[in-house]
Design a protein around this motif. Sequence first.
Motif, PDB file in Angstrom:
ATOM      1  N   ALA A   1       0.835  -1.196   0.000  1.00  0.00           N
ATOM      2  CA  ALA A   1       0.000   0.000   0.000  1.00  0.00           C
ATOM      3  C   ALA A   1       0.872   1.249   0.000  1.00  0.00           C
ATOM      4  CB  ALA A   1      -0.916  -0.005   1.219  1.00  0.00           C
ATOM      5  N   ASP A   2       0.514   2.222  -0.819  1.00  0.00           N
ATOM      6  CA  ASP A   2       1.302   3.451  -0.946  1.00  0.00           C
ATOM      7  C   ASP A   2       0.698   4.555  -0.082  1.00  0.00           C
ATOM      8  OD1 ASP A   2       3.280   5.173  -1.808  1.00  0.00           O
ATOM      9  OD2 ASP A   2       2.997   4.675  -3.930  1.00  0.00           O
ATOM     10  N   TYR A   3       1.400   5.662   0.001  1.00  0.00           N
ATOM     11  CA  TYR A   3       0.929   6.839   0.733  1.00  0.00           C
ATOM     12  C   TYR A   3       0.533   7.920  -0.264  1.00  0.00           C
ATOM     13  CZ  TYR A   3       2.343   5.247   5.370  1.00  0.00           C
ATOM     14  OH  TYR A   3       2.432   4.554   6.556  1.00  0.00           O
ATOM     15  N   SER A   4      -0.410   8.746   0.136  1.00  0.00           N
ATOM     16  CA  SER A   4      -0.779   9.916  -0.660  1.00  0.00           C
ATOM     17  C   SER A   4      -1.107  11.066   0.277  1.00  0.00           C
ATOM     18  CB  SER A   4      -1.988   9.614  -1.567  1.00  0.00           C
ATOM     19  OG  SER A   4      -3.163   9.461  -0.793  1.00  0.00           O
ATOM     20  N   TRP A   5      -1.022  12.281  -0.255  1.00  0.00           N
ATOM     21  CA  TRP A   5      -1.453  13.463   0.492  1.00  0.00           C
ATOM     22  C   TRP A   5      -2.957  13.595   0.324  1.00  0.00           C
ATOM     23  CZ3 TRP A   5       1.585  15.600   3.925  1.00  0.00           C
ATOM     24  CH2 TRP A   5       2.967  15.528   3.763  1.00  0.00           C
ATOM     25  N   VAL A   6      -3.679  13.532   1.448  1.00  0.00           N
ATOM     26  CA  VAL A   6      -5.137  13.606   1.418  1.00  0.00           C
ATOM     27  C   VAL A   6      -5.555  15.012   1.837  1.00  0.00           C
ATOM     28  CG1 VAL A   6      -7.289  12.640   2.280  1.00  0.00           C
ATOM     29  CG2 VAL A   6      -5.301  11.143   1.933  1.00  0.00           C
ATOM     30  N   PHE A   7      -6.327  15.674   0.958  1.00  0.00           N
ATOM     31  CA  PHE A   7      -6.734  17.063   1.180  1.00  0.00           C
ATOM     32  C   PHE A   7      -8.174  17.091   1.715  1.00  0.00           C
ATOM     33  CE2 PHE A   7      -3.189  17.290  -1.613  1.00  0.00           C
ATOM     34  CZ  PHE A   7      -2.589  18.532  -1.404  1.00  0.00           C
ATOM     35  N   PHE A   8      -8.328  17.587   2.950  1.00  0.00           N
ATOM     36  CA  PHE A   8      -9.632  17.727   3.589  1.00  0.00           C
ATOM     37  C   PHE A   8     -10.062  19.191   3.507  1.00  0.00           C
ATOM     38  CE2 PHE A   8      -7.608  14.111   5.506  1.00  0.00           C
ATOM     39  CZ  PHE A   8      -8.622  13.215   5.799  1.00  0.00           C
ATOM     40  N   SER A   9     -11.372  19.417   3.347  1.00  0.00           N
ATOM     41  CA  SER A   9     -11.895  20.777   3.375  1.00  0.00           C
ATOM     42  C   SER A   9     -13.284  20.764   4.010  1.00  0.00           C
ATOM     43  CB  SER A   9     -11.951  21.384   1.968  1.00  0.00           C
ATOM     44  OG  SER A   9     -12.732  20.594   1.103  1.00  0.00           O
ATOM     45  N   LEU A  10     -13.566  21.826   4.743  1.00  0.00           N
ATOM     46  CA  LEU A  10     -14.827  21.940   5.477  1.00  0.00           C
ATOM     47  C   LEU A  10     -15.448  23.299   5.212  1.00  0.00           C
ATOM     48  CD1 LEU A  10     -16.873  21.010   7.700  1.00  0.00           C
ATOM     49  CD2 LEU A  10     -15.312  22.046   9.367  1.00  0.00           C
ATOM     50  N   LYS A  11     -16.707  23.291   4.792  1.00  0.00           N
ATOM     51  CA  LYS A  11     -17.457  24.524   4.573  1.00  0.00           C
ATOM     52  C   LYS A  11     -18.413  24.714   5.744  1.00  0.00           C
ATOM     53  CE  LYS A  11     -20.620  26.793   1.326  1.00  0.00           C
ATOM     54  NZ  LYS A  11     -21.385  26.635   0.058  1.00  0.00           N
TER      55      LYS A  11
END
Length: 415
Positions: free
Chosen positions: A300-310
Motif C-alpha cells: 500500500a502506498d501513501y498519498s497526500w489527502v486534502f480535507f476541506s470543510l465549509k
Amino acid sequence: MKKYFSLFYSILFFIPLSYTQSDFIEPDYIKTIIFKPTATNNYAPIIKLGEKLILSFDDLNADEHDYTYKIEHCTIDWKVSNISEFEFTQGYAEDRIRDYENSFNTLQPYTNYRLTIPNSTTKILISGNYILSVLNEDEEVVFKRRFVVYQPKVTVGVAVYKSREISTINTKQSVEFIINYPTYRINNPGKEIYPVVLQNNNWHTAITGLKPQFYRGSQLLYKYNKETSFWGGNEFLFFDSKVIRSSTLNIANVELGEDLYNTYLYTNEERAPLPYTLFPDVNGNFIIRTLNGSNSYTDADYSWVFFSLKSSKNFEGKDIYISGNFNNWQLNNTNKLHYNTESGLYEATLLLKQGFYNYQYVTKNKNGEINYHEIDGSHYQTENDYTVLVYYKKFGSRYTQVIGVGFGNSEKINN
C-alpha cells in the motif's frame, strides 16, 4: 421474590478518574500505527488473557532501524504500577522487534514493522491495564499505545437507551448494564468494583466512577441515565483510497504531485443543522488495503489527502481538528484545520496510507474543552459501539484486575 436494595447514598458517591489526552507527540516519520486483536473486525486493543494483539507501524525513513518494545503494567488510571515485570510477564517485558520489511513498488518508501503480543519471549500473566512503548536505538520512546487484558470471571449485560432527559432526548444515548457474578466472590462491590464505559473505544470520552445503584442476588445493577449518557454524535465521514490513482466515493479528484499522489476529498459541510441520515461506518476505525498489490502491509502506498470543510458558523476562538482511530483520537497540529481566506474553507492535508478511513470534525476552545458534535451534529439514532470494562481491586491487593467485559451497540436502541 427477589427484592431490590437501593444504595441511595452511592448515587452521589463517584470517584472520577483522569483519561486526559497525552502530551506525547509522535514523530512525523512514524505513520499508520495499528494495534488491535488478531480477530477479524475487531479494532480495540482489548483481549482475553492468552489471546493475541498485533502491532504494525511504518517508518518513512525506510532505513531498517532497530526498534524495541517495552510493556508496563498500569493502574486503573494508566499510571505505571509498582509491581515488578516478573509478576506480570513470563520471559521479557522488553525485547527487540525482529519482524520488519521494506515497502515494495511504492512512491513513498518505508519500512513496515510488525509485532505480536504475546509471543515466544513475552507472555502476559495477569489481567489489567498495560502500556506498550516502542523505543529507538537511543532508548527514546517513539510512541505509546494502551491495551487491556481481561479474565472473564464475571459477565456483563449492556443495553443502550434513548436519553430520558427532555432536553437531550433526541441527541444523547444512555448506557445501562448489569454485572453478574454467580460463582465469583466479591466482598464489597461498592468499593472494590470500578466499571469504565467507552463509546467507540475512545478513552478521551470514557465514563468512570460509577457505583452500583442496586443489588439483586449476585448481580450489580447500573441503571443510570444522566451519569452514563453520551452524545450520540453522527455517523462518521469516510473515504476509500484502495485505488490510489482513481477517484472513488467521496474522493473528488486524484493527481500525481511532485513525489506522491494528491487525493482531494469532496468538501464536507457542517451537518449539525441537518436531520439524521443513515450510512454504514466502522465507528471511527480504519482498514489498510490496496488493490495495487497482495500485501497491504508493504504494497500500500501513501498519498497526500486534502480535507476541506465549509461552514457558515464562526469558529473564532476555537480550533478544528480531524479525529479518528487513525490518529489515536489525538488533537494536534498535524490534524488541525486552517482557514483559507481565498477559498473560504477550513483545510488540512494529511499523509495517509491507502485504505478505508472513518473521520469526524472536532472543535476545541481556548479552555481546552473538546466538542465532538458541534460540527457534525448529534442524534440518538446514530450507531455506536459501547464497551463496559469491569475493574476489580480486592481490599489489600497490590494491583487492579480486569474481570469482565461487556459489549453493546445502539443499532437497536431502547426507548
